[in-house]
Design a protein around this motif. Structure first.
Motif, PDB file in Angstrom:
ATOM      1  N   ARG A 168      11.974  17.845  58.745  1.00  0.00           N
ATOM      2  CA  ARG A 168      13.181  17.607  59.533  1.00  0.00           C
ATOM      3  C   ARG A 168      14.396  17.340  58.649  1.00  0.00           C
ATOM      4  O   ARG A 168      15.453  16.949  59.155  1.00  0.00           O
ATOM      5  CB  ARG A 168      12.981  16.396  60.459  1.00  0.00           C
TER       6      ARG A 168
ATOM      7  N   SER B 137      17.743  17.358  57.048  1.00  0.00           N
ATOM      8  CA  SER B 137      18.967  17.972  57.574  1.00  0.00           C
ATOM      9  C   SER B 137      19.459  19.117  56.706  1.00  0.00           C
ATOM     10  O   SER B 137      20.057  20.073  57.196  1.00  0.00           O
ATOM     11  CB  SER B 137      20.077  16.928  57.666  1.00  0.00           C
ATOM     12  N   TYR B 138      19.218  19.003  55.405  1.00  0.00           N
ATOM     13  CA  TYR B 138      19.695  20.053  54.495  1.00  0.00           C
ATOM     14  C   TYR B 138      18.867  21.322  54.664  1.00  0.00           C
ATOM     15  O   TYR B 138      19.351  22.427  54.469  1.00  0.00           O
ATOM     16  CB  TYR B 138      19.649  19.548  53.045  1.00  0.00           C
TER      17      TYR B 138
ATOM     18  N   ASN C  24      20.316  22.883  58.019  1.00  0.00           N
ATOM     19  CA  ASN C  24      21.690  23.373  58.038  1.00  0.00           C
ATOM     20  C   ASN C  24      21.846  24.488  57.006  1.00  0.00           C
ATOM     21  O   ASN C  24      21.839  24.247  55.803  1.00  0.00           O
ATOM     22  CB  ASN C  24      22.655  22.216  57.732  1.00  0.00           C
TER      23      ASN C  24
ATOM     24  N   ASP D 122      24.196  26.059  55.929  1.00  0.00           N
ATOM     25  CA  ASP D 122      25.351  26.009  55.028  1.00  0.00           C
ATOM     26  C   ASP D 122      25.108  25.089  53.837  1.00  0.00           C
ATOM     27  O   ASP D 122      25.956  24.980  52.955  1.00  0.00           O
ATOM     28  CB  ASP D 122      26.586  25.466  55.771  1.00  0.00           C
ATOM     29  N   MET D 123      23.995  24.408  53.842  1.00  0.00           N
ATOM     30  CA  MET D 123      23.734  23.395  52.817  1.00  0.00           C
ATOM     31  C   MET D 123      22.744  23.916  51.780  1.00  0.00           C
ATOM     32  O   MET D 123      21.941  24.793  52.065  1.00  0.00           O
ATOM     33  CB  MET D 123      23.107  22.150  53.474  1.00  0.00           C
ATOM     34  N   PRO D 124      22.787  23.347  50.587  1.00  0.00           N
ATOM     35  CA  PRO D 124      21.774  23.709  49.605  1.00  0.00           C
ATOM     36  C   PRO D 124      20.409  23.159  50.020  1.00  0.00           C
ATOM     37  O   PRO D 124      20.325  22.046  50.524  1.00  0.00           O
ATOM     38  CB  PRO D 124      22.264  23.044  48.320  1.00  0.00           C
TER      39      PRO D 124
ATOM     40  N   GLY E 172      20.012  19.278  48.585  1.00  0.00           N
ATOM     41  CA  GLY E 172      21.125  18.494  49.100  1.00  0.00           C
ATOM     42  C   GLY E 172      20.784  17.020  49.247  1.00  0.00           C
ATOM     43  O   GLY E 172      21.635  16.155  49.113  1.00  0.00           O
ATOM     44  N   ALA E 173      19.527  16.759  49.529  1.00  0.00           N
ATOM     45  CA  ALA E 173      19.132  15.381  49.858  1.00  0.00           C
ATOM     46  C   ALA E 173      19.151  14.460  48.640  1.00  0.00           C
ATOM     47  O   ALA E 173      19.407  13.269  48.768  1.00  0.00           O
ATOM     48  CB  ALA E 173      17.758  15.376  50.507  1.00  0.00           C
ATOM     49  N   ILE E 174      18.857  15.030  47.464  1.00  0.00           N
ATOM     50  CA  ILE E 174      18.931  14.196  46.258  1.00  0.00           C
ATOM     51  C   ILE E 174      20.413  13.957  45.973  1.00  0.00           C
ATOM     52  O   ILE E 174      21.179  14.894  45.785  1.00  0.00           O
ATOM     53  CB  ILE E 174      18.237  14.875  45.056  1.00  0.00           C
ATOM     54  N   GLY E 175      20.801  12.709  45.981  1.00  0.00           N
ATOM     55  CA  GLY E 175      22.216  12.387  45.815  1.00  0.00           C
ATOM     56  C   GLY E 175      22.992  12.487  47.107  1.00  0.00           C
ATOM     57  O   GLY E 175      24.192  12.252  47.144  1.00  0.00           O
ATOM     58  N   GLY E 176      22.317  12.855  48.163  1.00  0.00           N
ATOM     59  CA  GLY E 176      22.981  12.975  49.460  1.00  0.00           C
ATOM     60  C   GLY E 176      22.406  11.984  50.445  1.00  0.00           C
ATOM     61  O   GLY E 176      22.060  10.858  50.088  1.00  0.00           O
ATOM     62  N   SER E 177      22.280  12.448  51.664  1.00  0.00           N
ATOM     63  CA  SER E 177      21.792  11.579  52.727  1.00  0.00           C
ATOM     64  C   SER E 177      20.270  11.685  52.767  1.00  0.00           C
ATOM     65  O   SER E 177      19.730  12.747  53.050  1.00  0.00           O
ATOM     66  CB  SER E 177      22.418  12.057  54.033  1.00  0.00           C
TER      67      SER E 177
ATOM     68  N   ARG F 259      17.872   9.052  54.035  1.00  0.00           N
ATOM     69  CA  ARG F 259      17.219   7.947  54.729  1.00  0.00           C
ATOM     70  C   ARG F 259      15.794   8.276  55.173  1.00  0.00           C
ATOM     71  O   ARG F 259      14.910   7.421  55.161  1.00  0.00           O
ATOM     72  CB  ARG F 259      18.069   7.628  55.961  1.00  0.00           C
TER      73      ARG F 259
ATOM     74  N   THR G 286      32.881  26.387  57.076  1.00  0.00           N
ATOM     75  CA  THR G 286      31.812  25.701  56.350  1.00  0.00           C
ATOM     76  C   THR G 286      32.382  24.807  55.243  1.00  0.00           C
ATOM     77  O   THR G 286      31.634  24.262  54.448  1.00  0.00           O
ATOM     78  CB  THR G 286      30.824  26.711  55.740  1.00  0.00           C
TER      79      THR G 286
ATOM     80  N   TYR H 189      35.652  20.313  58.736  1.00  0.00           N
ATOM     81  CA  TYR H 189      34.407  21.074  58.766  1.00  0.00           C
ATOM     82  C   TYR H 189      34.086  21.520  60.190  1.00  0.00           C
ATOM     83  O   TYR H 189      34.202  20.743  61.129  1.00  0.00           O
ATOM     84  CB  TYR H 189      33.245  20.227  58.215  1.00  0.00           C
TER      85      TYR H 189
ATOM     86  N   GLU I  91      26.547  10.373  60.567  1.00  0.00           N
ATOM     87  CA  GLU I  91      26.428  10.260  59.121  1.00  0.00           C
ATOM     88  C   GLU I  91      27.084  11.483  58.485  1.00  0.00           C
ATOM     89  O   GLU I  91      26.823  12.613  58.899  1.00  0.00           O
ATOM     90  CB  GLU I  91      24.940  10.270  58.792  1.00  0.00           C
TER      91      GLU I  91
ATOM     92  N   ASP J 270      27.877  13.634  54.933  1.00  0.00           N
ATOM     93  CA  ASP J 270      27.674  13.815  53.495  1.00  0.00           C
ATOM     94  C   ASP J 270      29.056  14.103  52.923  1.00  0.00           C
ATOM     95  O   ASP J 270      29.588  15.216  53.052  1.00  0.00           O
ATOM     96  CB  ASP J 270      26.712  14.974  53.223  1.00  0.00           C
TER      97      ASP J 270
ATOM     98  N   ARG K  64      30.174  14.544  50.113  1.00  0.00           N
ATOM     99  CA  ARG K  64      30.318  15.578  49.079  1.00  0.00           C
ATOM    100  C   ARG K  64      30.764  16.899  49.707  1.00  0.00           C
ATOM    101  O   ARG K  64      31.474  17.690  49.112  1.00  0.00           O
ATOM    102  CB  ARG K  64      28.981  15.805  48.358  1.00  0.00           C
ATOM    103  N   PHE K  65      30.295  17.121  50.923  1.00  0.00           N
ATOM    104  CA  PHE K  65      30.625  18.369  51.618  1.00  0.00           C
ATOM    105  C   PHE K  65      31.597  18.141  52.787  1.00  0.00           C
ATOM    106  O   PHE K  65      32.087  19.102  53.367  1.00  0.00           O
ATOM    107  CB  PHE K  65      29.355  19.016  52.168  1.00  0.00           C
TER     108      PHE K  65
ATOM    109  N   ARG L 172      30.673  17.053  55.619  1.00  0.00           N
ATOM    110  CA  ARG L 172      29.961  17.566  56.792  1.00  0.00           C
ATOM    111  C   ARG L 172      29.030  16.529  57.381  1.00  0.00           C
ATOM    112  O   ARG L 172      28.412  15.764  56.654  1.00  0.00           O
ATOM    113  CB  ARG L 172      29.037  18.736  56.389  1.00  0.00           C
TER     114      ARG L 172
ATOM    115  N   ILE M  48      25.630  15.128  58.858  1.00  0.00           N
ATOM    116  CA  ILE M  48      24.245  15.376  58.495  1.00  0.00           C
ATOM    117  C   ILE M  48      23.356  15.327  59.733  1.00  0.00           C
ATOM    118  O   ILE M  48      22.355  16.015  59.829  1.00  0.00           O
ATOM    119  CB  ILE M  48      23.805  14.258  57.496  1.00  0.00           C
TER     120      ILE M  48
ATOM    121  N   ASN N 238      22.909  16.379  65.685  1.00  0.00           N
ATOM    122  CA  ASN N 238      21.996  16.887  66.708  1.00  0.00           C
ATOM    123  C   ASN N 238      21.350  15.688  67.389  1.00  0.00           C
ATOM    124  O   ASN N 238      21.415  14.569  66.898  1.00  0.00           O
ATOM    125  CB  ASN N 238      20.942  17.803  66.089  1.00  0.00           C
TER     126      ASN N 238
ATOM    127  N   ASP O 105      18.507  13.592  65.436  1.00  0.00           N
ATOM    128  CA  ASP O 105      18.861  12.706  64.322  1.00  0.00           C
ATOM    129  C   ASP O 105      19.968  11.715  64.661  1.00  0.00           C
ATOM    130  O   ASP O 105      20.052  10.656  64.057  1.00  0.00           O
ATOM    131  CB  ASP O 105      19.285  13.536  63.109  1.00  0.00           C
TER     132      ASP O 105
END
Lengths: 213, 326, 736
Positions: free
Chosen positions: B117, B119-120, B123, B125-127, B138-143, B145, C40, C99, C647, C649, C651-652, C654, C656, C659, C662
């Motif tokens: 699940r 999020s990256y 999505n 558009d995300m890495p 994206g999750a490393i250094g990102g969101s 939880r 994006t 975004y 939430e 992110d 950096r972007f 955007r 997270i 939906n 989440d």
């Protein structure tokens, strides 16, 4: 969940599917549509081509909705929810999230509550679908519908069809034996107006059979 | 969603054959995860093989084991009286997952194959290395939880979201699969894998093998069991941490034990070392606490999920305490 | 209690049978499907946009972007906010301001083909550095350049600092999103230069003005239908870019266009409750008398619009304090513009104020309610006016009794039930009572039905039911004989539904129109031979019959009165407004939420074992629908308190968790035991019925009640919402 049918029916169905596939392969259109933009240009520029393309992208579907048999052609990707709302104009079943995260699209398929937004219509061959529109007989409401009105189990009404379909199933499944159990088994239906207290009242009342109003 | 071809398989053999030839073909059963992923354009198969007509729905109690067909619905298993009696841990875990509507649709095989699940991952558009190899995490250094505290890699810290699988991992289940080359058995704990450098692979299935059933060996875990799921709301949410605990207690002594965690790794996290530690010990909170500390060996947080380093061991103690006091 | 005080929802049948028609559900011949493709990146410019593949995809009729849009004529008047619309002009140019800002629209013949084609659109951007993190950008605060944006001072500025007991703390709330169950949706069509929309609007007249402004046409030429709304909670208070986009598409194709946002777009494109950082300074004497109160807020807004709300306002009047300062600032971030979300700023403000009051009571070692009672405001010190009515003390009493407040101990962590730590908490809410000019037409038909017409809509609170109850009460008709026509243009002009003002505005207008109608009927009745020589005061009207009060055998039916006067129906259209007298008073609703929480500190699990919501809302017109609204507001507050947070992110730039899996909102299992209590005493000033408004205050005060209860249970003070389990989790200590 699959509808009961004879092996012979299944074979016929599979054969017709197979012959369709062969036809698609011969025509080359299906592959072209799926993969190659130049064909799409052709399809778009020539109206007849696009229409044929549109037809070839569908599969036949025989489905019973609220007791009415429907013989349709649907795209394999069409969800049961979009089929109900956009093609059969049965808009009582609601789209709240389109991703299985809210329960607004709950309907009964072959007597079981499911999420129509995550159900491909093309996989529901010969299924019996009941939606909110199929519950009442004219002005005569289903006891759950009566109970929702009496207990004010809603405000905006948008999650209500899903709540009612879910509530009926909750009792039928045997998961309405306490308020706590109802709350757990109704947690797949989000109500943003926050009518949960009254929803549980309504289901409890129907479960206990007390329908006097 | 891209349109696709859909065919209905009438035997597992034909299903396997029809899918093996095509690169972008996939099986579909309950569809609760796959249709969602297709709507999000995370996966875009050209062809779906509908396997719902296959005869893989039975729950059978055989000599020495229970066999659950891959197409048995989650609710069907969770509410099966004999399953509740023989494998209550499995029933509890299943009931903790998703909502009743989804449990009515989702199959046992599909539950095993559900994607993370993260999020990256969802999505486009995300890495995400899991979705697009080498695109980054994206999750490393990102969101993060929801993310892993065990067994993660620099490529991926996603977790497997299933509840059912945590119980099956604890219960020493095996997975029966069928592929073009025939049938084989995979130990449940070997079925899901750690991400390493190839997080795009969730499991050890090869060549689009079809899961046909899951088998659980007979056990004595019928009383002192608990599936504890900790989440952000009371129901209909994925686990932040979950614990499957099964104890066989005689005269306050732990004869045998199974312990696994969910929501903490790329796969259901079986705690065999902790089980060994607990075997033969007398039931006490102190022992459970020591077990929980042992379980946390090698755990690390990534920021938002640091709380799992506290929640994890607490949840283990809680689950063992509840299980042992039943 | 009158016979109409507990009637069922009049639209109940339609809602439980699925026959209630929401905007995108109107069966429209030739309708085609549109969706928006979002950017994006969070800030920059569109370098190129490749729409070719989408245009070639089967069934696609058109793809519209800034490159080929026929710009509505109103776009030229750049800074005209049309008072209901918003300044972002969709597809105007290549600028990206947030975004998921719409950069293109795909219209195709079927839903599935439209969806697929949209996935084929790819854009390249020239990125600019975006700022979406208020915590990092809070130094860039600025004042809102309107009167409402001014700082407020009463007495000595920041006097709290001089007090014997001082509390100074910071509280934050994250971005929260309305997320009504119904997605934002519209069907747009044009007849020549006159558009018709079926859309999710809380204000029919506002939407007409807004669309009229954008397309350079008079509002009267715009038809709006918003008869049923699947909730809105404030997100329907703007006309949003998606609505204008659908109109642009429909105009281009000369066909009806249906556009439904995805749930993901509900988080990015139609407003939200803004992330807000608040500083509270409270000072009191040692015996608990407030001597200074300072409330400062810094909230986010978009880069293109200054949005503000009443976050700090409650602090100016709710307690008896001579020295009060408030300050409100905004920071422009690269997001969509916020919009009032249920309870709006008052809910945000009350979290800070009522948490701080609880903290100060704790410092003073006082019971939080005793502390509040000690600082009870006998009049509104902000406006220096008397309250029109105030039954806040009754709310405190009612709640204390129901929740079992006597079991509460001041010392945190001192009550247990089994393994659970028990905590009790409360929070006060308030909201102003407003009344807008409203026109209602009341018509008696020969068939005995009363028709009430108003363009106001009903997003769920039960407006139609309230109108029915008032109409039935005054005319003496059974409620079944009252027919409501509402939620669309062409009807007498009603207000926007919001700010808890609907019953006060529309209810009063129904009240007045019905009374005028009855007078008119009685006026004609005294002319008849039956009542010869009688005065109007001698007659009574009920159930469609005029009867002599002295001799009830003398009666004239409505039908015969109509035929005698050669009329098809009796009708009155009337505009009702607030009275001059009302301006002399301060009119507020009050609420107090009480919660009993059970906390497992090992797992951080918080259970709401009991929730009691009490309110002084003046007269309760309908116990059933009002209770529903109060339950619902409380549930909204529970979401705010325990789980809701968008939430990002950063950096972007955007979201997270955009939906429903989440972004958590309460589910049925979260609501264990809920009670509602209304004082139900008529306000003598507010309006003819004596109501004061409910929808907003139903939510205000719940979040701090939870925070205060969690503190009482655990000793942990959470000052940043939501109170998720990680914030109260304790490393487990083995029992010795």
């Amino acid at each position: 969940m699959a509808a009961k049918k004879s092996t012979k029916d299944k074979l016929i169905e599979d054969e017709s599917n197979a012959s369709r596939r062969d036809f698609l392969k011969k025509s080359g259109l299906f592959t072209a549509l799926a993969l190659a933009p130049p064909s799409l240009v052709m399809a778009s520029e020539n109206k007849w081509d696009e229409k044929i393309a549109g037809y070839l992208e569908t599969v036949p579907l025989s489905i019973e909705v609220n007791g009415v048999k429907q013989n349709l052609n649907v795209e394999p990707r069409t969800t049961l929810l979009d089929l109900l709302r956009e093609q059969l104009h049965l808009t009582g079943t609601k789209k709240g999230c389109d991703h299985g995260q809210c329960g607004a699209c709950t309907v009964h398929v072959n007597g079981t509550r499911i999420l129509s937004c995550l159900t491909l219509a093309s996989m529901q061959q010969n299924a019996q679908v009941t939606t909110i529109e199929g519950l009442s007989k004219g002005k005569k409401l289903h006891p759950m519908q009566e109970a929702f009105i009496k207990n004010d189990g809603f405000q905006c009404g948008y999650c209500t069809p899903g709540q009612i379909m879910s509530g009926i199933a909750c009792i039928k499944e045997g998961h309405a034996n306490s308020r706590e159990e109802i709350r757990e088994y109704m947690s797949g239906n989000i109500c943003r107006c926050g009518a949960y207290h009254n929803i549980v009242d309504a289901i409890t009342e129907v479960k206990e059979g007390g329908m006097s109003s | 969603m891209k349109n696709f071809q859909i065919i209905r398989a009438l035997s597992s053999k034909s299903a396997v054959i029809s899918i093996a030839k095509e690169k972008e073909a996939m099986f579909i059963a309950g569809g609760t995860n796959l249709v969602d992923l297709m709507k999000k354009n995370v996966v875009a198969p050209d062809k779906l093989v509908d396997i719902t007509a296959l005869d893989l729905k039975k729950i059978e109690f055989l000599t020495g084991k229970t066999s659950i067909g891959a197409l048995a619905k989650n609710s069907q298993v969770a509410e099966d009286k004999a399953i509740i009696e023989k494998h209550p841990l499995l029933a509890m875990a299943l009931t903790a997952g998703a909502s009743q509507q989804i449990r009515h649709m989702a199959t046992v095989g599909g539950n095993m194959l559900q994607r993370t699940r993260c999020s990256y991952f969802y999505n486009t558009d995300m890495p995400c290395n899991k979705r697009v190899p080498k695109s980054g995490c994206g999750a490393i250094g990102g969101s993060n939880r929801m993310h892993a505290i065990f067994g993660a890699s620099d490529s991926c810290i996603a977790v497997h979201p299933s509840d059912m699988c945590v119980a099956l991992a604890a219960l020493d289940a095996t997975v029966q699969v069928e592929g073009p080359k025939g049938k084989r058995e995979i130990k449940f704990t070997d079925f899901h894998r750690l991400p390493g450098n190839t997080p795009e692979k969730d499991n050890t299935l090869q060549n689009k093998e079809l899961i046909t059933s899951v088998e659980i060996p007979n056990n004595n875990f019928t009383k002192n069991v608990h599936y504890l799921k900790v989440r952000d709301r009371s129901s209909y949410a994925f686990a932040l941490v979950s614990v499957a605990a099964a104890l066989d207690i005689q005269n306050n002594t732990i004869n045998d034990v199974r312990l696994a965690m969910g929501g903490v790794a790329h796969k259901p996290w079986r705690l065999t070392e902790v089980e060994e530690f607990l075997k033969g010990k007398t039931v006490s909170e102190t022992i459970f606490r020591q077990a929980a500390d042992l379980a946390m060996k090698g755990a690390r947080g990534y920021g938002d999920n640091d709380f799992k380093l506290t929640l994890g061991p607490n949840a283990i103690v809680e689950a063992l305490t509840i299980a042992s006091s039943k | 209690m009158s016979k109409t005080s507990n009637i069922n929802r009049v639209d109940g049948f339609a809602k439980v049978t699925g026959s209630a028609t929401y905007s995108a559900e109107y069966k429209t011949d030739g309708v085609v499907y549109a969706c928006l493709v979002g950017s994006t990146i969070a800030k920059g410019r569109i370098k190129s946009i490749d729409t070719k593949k989408a245009e070639w995809a089967p069934g696609v009729l058109v793809v519209i972007s800034h490159l080929n849009v026929d710009k509505p004529s109103g776009y030229a008047k750049a800074k005209d906010p049309h008072n209901f619309g918003q300044p972002l002009q969709v597809f105007k140019d290549d600028t990206v301001l947030y975004y998921d800002q719409p950069i293109a629209m795909v219209i195709a013949d079927t839903f599935e083909r439209m969806q697929y084609a949209a996935s084929l659109i790819k854009a390249e951007y020239i990125k600019e550095e975006h700022i979406t993190d208020l915590q990092k950008a809070k130094d860039k605060e600025k004042k809102v350049e309107t009167d409402k944006g001014d700082d407020y001072h009463r007495g000595v500025q920041d006097n709290y600092k001089n007090a014997a007991v001082v509390l100074e703390e910071e509280y934050t709330i994250p971005t929260e999103v309305h997320n009504p169950m119904e997605l934002a949706n519209i069907i747009a069509k044009w007849d020549g230069n006159k558009p018709t929309v079926y859309t999710k609007s809380q204000g029919v007249e506002g939407t007409r003005r807004s669309i009229g402004g954008v397309f350079g046409i008079p509002p009267e030429d715009v038809s709006v239908n918003s008869e049923y709304l699947g909730g809105a909670f404030g997100m329907g208070l703007h006309t949003w870019p998606y609505e204008i986009a659908a109109l642009i598409g429909s105009k281009k194709l000369n066909r009806p266009v249906k556009l439904v946002l995805h749930r993901e777009q509900m988080f990015t494109n139609v407003g939200f409750r803004p992330y807000t950082i608040q500083k509270m300074g409270l000072g009191a004497t040692k015996d608990g008398k407030l001597t200074g109160l300072t409330h400062e807020a810094v909230a986010m807004t978009s880069s293109y619009e200054d949005f503000m709300e009443g976050t700090v306002n409650m602090s100016r009047f709710i307690y008896n304090c001579d020295n009060v300062s408030t300050r409100y600032r905004i920071v422009k971030l690269d997001t969509c513009t916020p919009i009032w979300m249920r309870g709006p700023g008052e809910a945000t403000g009350s979290f800070a104020l009522e948490s701080a009051m609880d903290e100060l009571a704790h410092k003073l070692d006082m019971d939080p309610i005793e502390f509040r009672k000690l600082n009870y405001a006998e009049k509104d010190l902000e406006q220096n006016k008397p309250w029109s009515s105030k039954y806040l003390l009754e709310c405190y009493e009612g709640g204390m009794e129901r929740i079992g407040w006597k079991n509460r101990k001041n010392k945190p962590g001192s009550v247990k039930e089994g393994e659970w730590l028990v905590g009790y908490g409360m929070g006060t809410g308030t909201f102003g009572c407003y009344r807008s000019p409203t026109s209602v037409k009341a018509k008696f038909l020969a068939d005995g039905n009363l028709v009430l017409q108003c363009s106001v809509n009903d997003m769920g609170p039960g407006t139609a039911t309230m109108m029915t109850a008032i109409g039935a009460e005054i005319t003496g008709l059974p409620s079944e004989n009252v027919v409501i026509e509402m939620g669309k243009s062409g009807l007498p002009k009603g207000p926007t539904q919001g700010g808890s003002a609907t019953t006060s505005s529309v209810g009063s207008a129904v009240h007045d129109a019905c009374n005028l109608l009855v007078s008119k009927i009685l006026g004609l009745a005294v002319e008849t031979s039956t009542f010869k020589g009688m005065a109007i005061t001698d007659l009574a009207f009920a159930n469609g019959v005029v009867t002599s009060k002295k001799d009830n055998l003398k009666s004239v039916s409505l039908a015969s009165l109509l035929s005698a006067n050669k009329l098809e129906n009796f009708e009155v259209e009337n505009v009702s407004k607030a009275t001059e007298e009302a301006k002399k008073y301060s009119i507020y609703s009050f609420s107090v939420h009480f919660v009993k929480v059970l906390v497992n500190p090992n797992l951080g699990k918080i259970r709401l074992a009991h929730v009691v919501s009490c309110a002084d809302i003046g007269t309760v017109i309908n116990q059933k629908t009002s209770a529903g609204q109060m339950y619902g507001g409380a549930v909204g507050g529970i979401g705010m308190g325990l789980m809701e947070a968008l939430e990002i992110d950063h950096r972007f730039g955007r979201p997270i968790n955009n939906n429903f899996a989440d972004y958590h909102v309460p589910v049925n299992a979260d609501i264990e035991k809920q009670e509602v209590f209304f004082v139900n005493k008529k306000d003598p000033i507010s309006n003819p019925m004596g109501t004061k408004g409910l929808g907003e205050t139903a939510l205000v005060g719940m979040a701090p009640a939870i925070a205060n209860a969690v503190f009482n249970a655990t000793g942990k003070r959470v000052r940043d919402l939501p109170i998720t389990l990680d914030k109260i989790l304790e490393p487990r200590v083995a029992n010795a």
